[in-house]
Write a protein that holds these residues in place. Structure first.
Motif, PDB file in Angstrom:
ATOM      1  N   LYS A 172     114.158  56.922 101.068  1.00  0.00           N
ATOM      2  CA  LYS A 172     113.157  56.370 102.007  1.00  0.00           C
ATOM      3  C   LYS A 172     113.698  55.148 102.775  1.00  0.00           C
ATOM      4  CE  LYS A 172     110.843  53.373  98.683  1.00  0.00           C
ATOM      5  NZ  LYS A 172     112.052  53.179  97.956  1.00  0.00           N
ATOM      6  N   VAL A 228     114.026  55.077 106.767  1.00  0.00           N
ATOM      7  CA  VAL A 228     113.264  54.120 107.584  1.00  0.00           C
ATOM      8  C   VAL A 228     114.226  53.185 108.344  1.00  0.00           C
ATOM      9  CG1 VAL A 228     111.639  52.177 107.510  1.00  0.00           C
ATOM     10  CG2 VAL A 228     111.203  54.217 106.150  1.00  0.00           C
ATOM     11  N   VAL A 251     114.623  52.641 112.283  1.00  0.00           N
ATOM     12  CA  VAL A 251     114.561  51.324 112.951  1.00  0.00           C
ATOM     13  C   VAL A 251     115.803  51.125 113.829  1.00  0.00           C
ATOM     14  CG1 VAL A 251     114.597  48.821 112.541  1.00  0.00           C
ATOM     15  CG2 VAL A 251     113.077  50.277 111.210  1.00  0.00           C
ATOM     16  N   PHE A 292     114.063  49.515 127.265  1.00  0.00           N
ATOM     17  CA  PHE A 292     112.926  48.592 127.411  1.00  0.00           C
ATOM     18  C   PHE A 292     112.979  47.972 128.820  1.00  0.00           C
ATOM     19  CE2 PHE A 292     110.402  44.750 126.794  1.00  0.00           C
ATOM     20  CZ  PHE A 292     109.379  45.204 125.997  1.00  0.00           C
ATOM     21  N   PHE A 298     116.954  40.408 121.146  1.00  0.00           N
ATOM     22  CA  PHE A 298     115.816  40.807 120.325  1.00  0.00           C
ATOM     23  C   PHE A 298     116.094  42.078 119.530  1.00  0.00           C
ATOM     24  CE2 PHE A 298     111.578  39.119 119.911  1.00  0.00           C
ATOM     25  CZ  PHE A 298     111.682  37.921 120.603  1.00  0.00           C
ATOM     26  N   PHE A 299     116.551  43.118 120.261  1.00  0.00           N
ATOM     27  CA  PHE A 299     116.652  44.426 119.604  1.00  0.00           C
ATOM     28  C   PHE A 299     117.942  44.603 118.794  1.00  0.00           C
ATOM     29  CE2 PHE A 299     113.635  45.443 123.085  1.00  0.00           C
ATOM     30  CZ  PHE A 299     112.555  45.726 122.274  1.00  0.00           C
ATOM     31  N   ILE A 337     115.408  41.535 115.600  1.00  0.00           N
ATOM     32  CA  ILE A 337     114.637  42.514 114.833  1.00  0.00           C
ATOM     33  C   ILE A 337     115.407  42.974 113.583  1.00  0.00           C
ATOM     34  CG2 ILE A 337     113.596  44.830 114.905  1.00  0.00           C
ATOM     35  CD1 ILE A 337     112.688  44.206 117.731  1.00  0.00           C
ATOM     36  N   TYR A 345     113.924  42.406 109.989  1.00  0.00           N
ATOM     37  CA  TYR A 345     113.717  43.615 109.172  1.00  0.00           C
ATOM     38  C   TYR A 345     114.376  43.449 107.793  1.00  0.00           C
ATOM     39  CZ  TYR A 345     114.055  48.483 107.695  1.00  0.00           C
ATOM     40  OH  TYR A 345     113.984  49.642 106.967  1.00  0.00           O
ATOM     41  N   VAL A 355     111.221  42.856 105.640  1.00  0.00           N
ATOM     42  CA  VAL A 355     110.788  44.197 105.260  1.00  0.00           C
ATOM     43  C   VAL A 355     111.588  44.676 104.058  1.00  0.00           C
ATOM     44  CG1 VAL A 355     110.482  46.589 106.030  1.00  0.00           C
ATOM     45  CG2 VAL A 355     110.050  44.702 107.604  1.00  0.00           C
ATOM     46  N   VAL A 366     107.900  40.599 121.998  1.00  0.00           N
ATOM     47  CA  VAL A 366     107.481  40.106 120.679  1.00  0.00           C
ATOM     48  C   VAL A 366     106.492  41.079 120.064  1.00  0.00           C
ATOM     49  CG1 VAL A 366     106.186  38.275 119.502  1.00  0.00           C
ATOM     50  CG2 VAL A 366     107.967  37.689 121.143  1.00  0.00           C
ATOM     51  N   THR A 417     106.350  44.244 120.631  1.00  0.00           N
ATOM     52  CA  THR A 417     107.103  45.435 120.214  1.00  0.00           C
ATOM     53  C   THR A 417     107.786  45.169 118.859  1.00  0.00           C
ATOM     54  OG1 THR A 417     107.535  45.808 122.542  1.00  0.00           O
ATOM     55  CG2 THR A 417     108.821  47.128 121.012  1.00  0.00           C
ATOM     56  N   ALA A 418     108.428  43.991 118.751  1.00  0.00           N
ATOM     57  CA  ALA A 418     109.112  43.638 117.492  1.00  0.00           C
ATOM     58  C   ALA A 418     108.114  43.612 116.341  1.00  0.00           C
ATOM     59  CB  ALA A 418     109.788  42.277 117.660  1.00  0.00           C
ATOM     60  N   ILE A 435     107.227  47.139 115.324  1.00  0.00           N
ATOM     61  CA  ILE A 435     108.321  47.798 114.580  1.00  0.00           C
ATOM     62  C   ILE A 435     108.338  47.300 113.129  1.00  0.00           C
ATOM     63  CG2 ILE A 435     110.848  47.983 114.384  1.00  0.00           C
ATOM     64  CD1 ILE A 435     110.944  47.847 117.466  1.00  0.00           C
ATOM     65  N   LEU A 436     108.284  45.992 112.989  1.00  0.00           N
ATOM     66  CA  LEU A 436     108.389  45.422 111.636  1.00  0.00           C
ATOM     67  C   LEU A 436     107.184  45.796 110.782  1.00  0.00           C
ATOM     68  CD1 LEU A 436     109.783  41.905 112.620  1.00  0.00           C
ATOM     69  CD2 LEU A 436     111.031  43.781 111.555  1.00  0.00           C
ATOM     70  N   SER A 443     107.287  49.612 109.913  1.00  0.00           N
ATOM     71  CA  SER A 443     108.323  49.949 108.928  1.00  0.00           C
ATOM     72  C   SER A 443     107.935  49.410 107.544  1.00  0.00           C
ATOM     73  CB  SER A 443     109.680  49.399 109.364  1.00  0.00           C
ATOM     74  OG  SER A 443     109.593  48.005 109.530  1.00  0.00           O
ATOM     75  N   SER A 444     107.368  48.224 107.539  1.00  0.00           N
ATOM     76  CA  SER A 444     106.938  47.636 106.277  1.00  0.00           C
ATOM     77  C   SER A 444     105.837  48.481 105.640  1.00  0.00           C
ATOM     78  CB  SER A 444     106.450  46.219 106.539  1.00  0.00           C
ATOM     79  OG  SER A 444     106.004  45.641 105.355  1.00  0.00           O
ATOM     80  N   ILE A 468     105.280  51.703 106.091  1.00  0.00           N
ATOM     81  CA  ILE A 468     105.820  52.991 105.601  1.00  0.00           C
ATOM     82  C   ILE A 468     106.500  52.790 104.243  1.00  0.00           C
ATOM     83  CG2 ILE A 468     107.538  54.802 106.079  1.00  0.00           C
ATOM     84  CD1 ILE A 468     106.891  54.280 109.087  1.00  0.00           C
ATOM     85  N   LEU A 469     107.284  51.719 104.177  1.00  0.00           N
ATOM     86  CA  LEU A 469     107.988  51.465 102.915  1.00  0.00           C
ATOM     87  C   LEU A 469     107.022  51.109 101.776  1.00  0.00           C
ATOM     88  CD1 LEU A 469     111.122  49.511 104.159  1.00  0.00           C
ATOM     89  CD2 LEU A 469     111.088  51.762 103.102  1.00  0.00           C
ATOM     90  N   SER A 524     105.280  53.953  99.741  1.00  0.00           N
ATOM     91  CA  SER A 524     106.050  54.733  98.775  1.00  0.00           C
ATOM     92  C   SER A 524     105.779  54.253  97.352  1.00  0.00           C
ATOM     93  CB  SER A 524     107.540  54.584  99.103  1.00  0.00           C
ATOM     94  OG  SER A 524     108.283  54.998  98.010  1.00  0.00           O
ATOM     95  N   GLU A 583     107.713  54.295  94.726  1.00  0.00           N
ATOM     96  CA  GLU A 583     108.853  53.562  94.200  1.00  0.00           C
ATOM     97  C   GLU A 583     108.809  52.109  94.602  1.00  0.00           C
ATOM     98  OE1 GLU A 583     113.063  54.725  94.382  1.00  0.00           O
ATOM     99  OE2 GLU A 583     112.231  56.751  94.330  1.00  0.00           O
ATOM    100  N   ARG A 584     108.422  51.929  95.859  1.00  0.00           N
ATOM    101  CA  ARG A 584     108.328  50.583  96.420  1.00  0.00           C
ATOM    102  C   ARG A 584     107.318  49.769  95.619  1.00  0.00           C
ATOM    103  NH1 ARG A 584     111.246  47.535 100.074  1.00  0.00           N
ATOM    104  NH2 ARG A 584     109.891  46.043 101.083  1.00  0.00           N
ATOM    105  N   GLU A 619     108.767  48.898  92.429  1.00  0.00           N
ATOM    106  CA  GLU A 619     109.737  47.810  92.613  1.00  0.00           C
ATOM    107  C   GLU A 619     109.006  46.475  92.717  1.00  0.00           C
ATOM    108  OE1 GLU A 619     113.100  50.363  94.976  1.00  0.00           O
ATOM    109  OE2 GLU A 619     112.376  48.507  95.861  1.00  0.00           O
TER     110      GLU A 619
END
Lengths: 224, 857
Positions: A13, A17, A21, A32, A46-47, A51, A55, A59, B833, B835-836, B839-840, B843-844, B846-847, B850, B852-853, B856
């Protein structure tokens, strides 16, 4: 069957993921909407850097040093960095000798006749963009893939880099010649990072490679 | 002339016999006496001639003197050329058309020898020290000298070649085949129609003509006989005449051992070697397609047009010239039918010839013969004159001025000095001729005004600030100029001047000017529209009423009128000199008038049988149709003219209620109109009004029809009929102003939330006197008149606050508004910002989903 899929997904996973990303960041760094060069630079930062760092930090909750931003394995890094720099220069020389690369590769006319401008151009602009690129591909991408794919991560990283160039250059065309040094660096830099587990050596080697290559081409231009 | 001479001789002889002979004894007279006697005899003879028939002796002597000099007054043959285009651009095809004059031949029989010095070739007679240095492009005869013959060859090749690709042609022709070739042409001295001489020295065919060549000294008018024999190198005459054709000797038999056969242009031989030299098609006898063969084209037979590609290199440009061979209208002194063979030059200039004549006279004395011969001067020497007879197309063009013409509309524009600024728009169009490139012409427009056309000092320039709505005055391609006549102090005439200039490059500029004078009328002279009064007697005399209508606003453009009315028209005020339009007491008919309605003269409504400054017309058309009234007037003494027009539209009569006190009551505002400049206008309701509580409401009703009197208006408030008398009962007030044709109704104040419903109506019908007048003057029968009820109604709502404008829409979309008003950089950062963040977060998420997550964690 369903259990197998579940097991596979749960095991990979993070890899999946993270890969998603990576792709999203790459696509957005190219597509963009931006209106001018400053906005273009901001979106690259940024990208390709902000990020990925956020991440990793928030994350994945890992250290950014795990993704190549470190100076460990100095001896290995210097050895492989030097070796790959020589190989890169050799490959570039072969390109110049046997392909139209030498004629197609263009350098800003302003820096050709001004050494200080050349230094500023290489050490500030090229350096900065190279760092972003190296961090993303040789750091974030390479070390995300490396856990599951070992050395094949270098190949995947090169392919993704090639694809991203083709997207930004809108296919294979004359402008591709301009990306040849970075493609060479993508392969050799990937090996350095993989071996030393750091993108810093790869980045330094790449910067030296670009400075030496551009200096040589300017030299040949002046001789003509 | 011969007859006059004959008469003169007869008179002379008779005079000798009958008047003088008897007075002298001829015996024993010395030679000196003889001369005196002869003189006396001659004088006596002239006296007798003079006395005979009343001939004036002085006049006769003058005529004889003129006759004696007539030989020197003859016009020498000449040629002129016209270039098209006159101002060629480098690389452009240019055509020169030659027009010879004072020749007897037809153009088709004359020889036109063109010579072209191209811009890349040096000046004539350039002689390099080393022959090999000669420019191969210019030294076409390969003699190491660039001279007039090279320029002739260049032109002849262009004429005969006709863009034939000679480089790939096969010119190989084995020896021989010289005379039978179709390409060959034999030239005759004086022109193609001058063949037929039998001169044994000259191989010119049958006939009895001798050919004599002449040249005129343009300074003295004397003509000299010159040699036209070709001389060989050792000085002995050859067997051909000397034309001025391009010269090149070709060996036509290069493969034959022995004496070569040499060929020149116009000798009747044209071998393949010549074709090669002259660049003609060996397989086409007429490469140029002129109808003549190649050799005839090369000698310029009838070639009065020459087209080439013009070149200009820096300040050097191509130069062109032509010399024409033909016969002059003057006969020779030979005992045959021959006329003088002469050559015409472009400018007829020849310093070489003039110096030759002067030197000869200095050495040998003046010529005594009336038909003198100039020894040692031959027709080939005319070649020395050609260098002075070039024309440079670039010089020919620069001397010309650009021709400009202007036209304008309307023909009688009206100025409006008032603030409404509704004066006519004047459009001045220009037509420019001879321009090289009309799109690159620079136009400068100037406007001035004055009272006196004749005086140049009276014109005062009008600055652009006084005609703010004018089109651009200086710039490229401004072939039309527009401006509106809204001058505050207009004079009688407007002068529009246009200067057009064209840059030809190299600092050369051509210019053209033109101006146009436009007489203007002032809007104070507009046709005035009034109601019509009809006298209440049997005469039914028409006169202008007191009420003027359509004097301002939109009604000034199209005046609304109702059917079966009579409209009075007049032209008030004074003309430009202060004289009333109706004339003066001493001269009441100083001005003449013509009123027309839709193009037809207006019917006369007076007994004066003449149109004056006042006129009347009936409205007989139906609703929606229009009338166009035109007045043309002219002043008999000065010719000053006026032309005015007004338009009328037939509408139904109307009554309109409005608020007389907009502070207390006004129409409800529904919204706003916004124009492109951002200016706003309120969209007000026609029927819904808002009034302030506790304030009396003042309404007024006005009819669009001047014949509808306010006394006939009927008010209805909340369904109660209100008259002037009953108004007080309800607490209202009605005030009818017959002068202004307005009826005013004042309503008492009400509280918030209450309403008023107000209606006003009237019965519209024509005045009886108007009906009679329409019947009398225009034959309108009484059954054609009509009655119509006109009305208007409004609803008034009492409120505590009367908004000045419509409610502004509430700004509900705060984020959208904030986003749209952010600077673009902030918006970009905001986007990136966001968009960032997405994304974060995703993704967070989705993880974290799970298992397992979770473990953890």
């Amino acid at each position: 069957m369903l259990n197998l899929e579940k097991k596979y997904l749960s095991r990979h996973k993070e890899f999946l993921v993270t890969f998603a990303v990576v792709i999203i960041c790459l696509v957005l760094s190219a597509l963009f909407p931006s209106e001018n060069n400053i906005q273009h630079l901001i979106k690259q930062i940024f990208f390709l850097f902000v990020i990925p760092v956020l991440y990793i930090k928030f994350v994945l909750k890992k250290s950014i040093s795990d993704f190549g931003l470190n100076l460990q394995n100095k001896k290995t890094g210097i050895f492989w960095g030097t070796l790959m720099l020589i190989i890169s220069l050799l490959i570039a020389f072969l390109f110049i000798k046997f392909t139209p690369f030498g004629k197609q590769y263009s350098i800003l006319p302003q820096v050709v006749n001004n050494f200080w401008l050349f230094l500023i151009y290489m050490l500030i602009f090229v350096n900065f963009l190279l760092f972003l690129q190296e961090y993303f591909f040789k750091g974030f991408l390479l070390f995300s893939l490396e856990k599951n794919m070992a050395w094949k991560a270098i190949v995947i990283q090169v392919i993704i880099y090639l694809l991203s160039i083709m997207i930004t250059k809108k296919g294979i065309n004359q402008e591709m010649w301009q990306s040849i040094p970075l493609l060479i660096q993508s392969v050799t830099g990937g090996i350095i990072a993989y071996k030393s587990r750091s993108m810093i050596y790869s980045y330094i080697s790449g910067l030296l490679f670009l400075i030496l290559l551009n200096s040589y081409i300017i030299h040949t231009i002046k001789i003509q | 002339m011969k007859k006059i001479k004959l008469i003169f001789a007869i008179f002379f002889c008779f005079s000798l016999l009958f008047s003088s002979a008897h007075a002298y004894d001829f015996t024993g007279i010395s030679s000196g006496d003889m001369e005196d006697i002869a003189g006396d005899l001659l004088n006596g003879a002239f006296d007798n001639i003079s006395n005979f028939g009343g001939i004036d002796q002085e006049e006769l002597e003058y005529n004889i003197s003129t006759m004696n000099l007539a030989r020197q007054k003859k016009q020498a043959p000449q040629v002129s050329i016209i270039l098209n285009p006159s101002n060629p651009n480098p690389g452009e095809k240019i055509t020169a058309v030659a027009t010879p004059t004072y020749f007897m031949n037809d153009i088709k029989d004359m020889y036109f020898t063109w010579y072209l010095r191209t811009a890349d070739c040096p000046a004539i007679n350039y002689l390099p020290e080393n022959k090999n240095d000669a420019n191969k492009q210019c030294d076409l005869d390969n003699d190491g000298r660039i001279d007039i013959n090279d320029y002739k060859i260049k032109a002849a090749r262009i004429i005969a070649n006709n863009d034939f690709d000679y480089r790939n042609a096969n010119y190989y022709d084995p020896c021989g085949r010289l005379y039978e070739r179709k390409e060959a042409y034999k030239a005759f001295l004086g022109g193609n129609d001058q063949g037929g001489g039998t001169d044994p020295d000259h191989n010119e065919g049958g006939g009895n003509k001798n050919h004599t060549c002449y040249i005129q000294d343009t300074r003295t008018g004397n003509e000299y006989k010159i040699s036209c024999d070709r001389t060989s190198d050792n000085g002995s005459p050859s067997n051909t005449y000397y034309h001025l054709f391009p010269r090149h000797t070709t060996n036509c038999t290069p493969c034959v051992i022995g004496d070569p056969i040499l060929s020149l242009l116009g000798d009747g031989r044209f071998c393949s070697m010549e074709e090669k030299f002259w660049h003609t098609d060996p397989n086409n006898p007429d490469t140029a397609g002129t109808g003549n063969n190649d050799e005839a084209n090369l000698v310029g037979l009838g070639v009065n047009e020459f087209t080439w590609t013009y070149q200009k290199i820096e300040k050097n440009s191509d130069q062109i010239g032509v010399v024409v061979e033909g016969i002059s209208p003057d006969p020779t002194q030979e005992a045959d039918s021959s006329y003088r063979v002469m050559w015409a030059l472009l400018k007829n200039k020849c310093s070489y010839f003039n110096n030759y004549v002067d030197d000869y006279i200095d050495e040998h004395g003046a010529f005594t013969s009336l038909d003198p011969e100039l020894p040692g001067f031959g027709s080939n020497d005319i070649n020395n004159c050609l260098r002075e007879n070039f024309i440079d197309p670039s010089d020919a063009g620069t001397s010309q001025k650009i021709s400009v013409e202007l036209s304008y509309s309307p023909q009688n524009p009206i100025n409006d000095s008032s603030s409404s600024r509704s004066g006519d728009q004047i459009v001045v169009n220009s037509s420019v001729f001879d321009a090289k490139n009309p799109a690159y012409l620079k136009y400068v427009w100037q406007v001035s005004q004055g009272d006196d056309i004749g005086s140049s000092d009276s014109w005062l320039s009008i600055p652009k600030s006084d005609i703010p709505d004018s089109s651009q005055t200086i710039g490229l391609g401004l072939d039309t100029f527009k401006f509106s006549l809204n001058l505050s102090n207009p004079q009688k005439y407007i002068k529009v001047k246009l200067t057009v200039s064209e840059n030809l490059g190299n600092g050369t500029t051509r210019e053209g000017h033109s101006d146009v004078i436009i007489p203007i009328s002032s809007s104070s002279n507009q046709i005035k529209v009034n109601t019509t009064e009809v006298s209440d007697d049997t005469n039914l005399t028409l006169s202008l009423g007191d009420t003027e209508i359509c004097e301002d606003g939109i009604n000034q453009t199209v005046c609304p009128i109702s059917k079966n009315e009579i409209i009075g028209l007049s032209l008030p005020g004074n003309d430009s000199s202060g004289t009333p339009f109706s004339g003066t007491s001493a001269n009441p008919t100083l001005w003449s008038f013509l009123w027309t309605i839709d193009g037809e003269p207006l019917a006369d409504t007076t007994d004066e049988n003449i149109q004056t400054s006042t006129a009347f017309f009936p409205i007989l058309k139906n609703v929606g149709e229009r009338y166009t009234i035109n007045l043309t007037a002219t002043k008999s003494t000065t010719g000053e003219k006026i032309n005015l027009t007004r338009v009328f539209e037939v509408v139904d009569p109307k009554i309109k209620i409005s608020s007389a006190d907009t502070n207390a009551c006004k129409p409800e505002v529904l919204g706003n109109y916004v124009d492109l400049e951002g200016k706003q206008w309120s969209d007000e309701s026609e029927n819904n009004f808002l009034a302030l509580a506790d304030y009396p409401i003042k309404l007024q009703a006005k009819s669009s029809n001047p014949y509808l009197s306010p006394e006939n208006f009927n008010w209805l408030v909340d369904n109660n009929a209100i008259t002037e008398d009953s108004a007080e009962t309800y607490g209202f007030n009605i005030d009818n102003n017959t002068t202004e044709k307005i009826s005013t109704l004042t309503l008492p104040a009400k509280s918030e939330g209450e309403t008023y419903d107000v209606t006003v109506g009237a019965l519209y019908t024509q005045n009886n006197l108007i009906k009679k007048a329409l019947n009398k003057y225009w034959g309108v029968s009484y059954d054609q008149f009509y009655e119509k009820i006109v009305s208007d109604d409004i609803s008034i709502k009492i409120v505590n606050f009367v908004p000045l404008a419509a409610n502004q829409p509430t700004n509900k979309k705060i984020i959208a508004s904030l986003y749209s008003s952010l600077p673009s950089y902030l918006a970009f950062l905001f986007r990136i910002v966001l968009t960032a963040f997405v994304i974060l977060i995703s993704s967070s998420l989705i993880l974290s989903l799970s298992p397992e997550r979770k473990n953890e964690n």
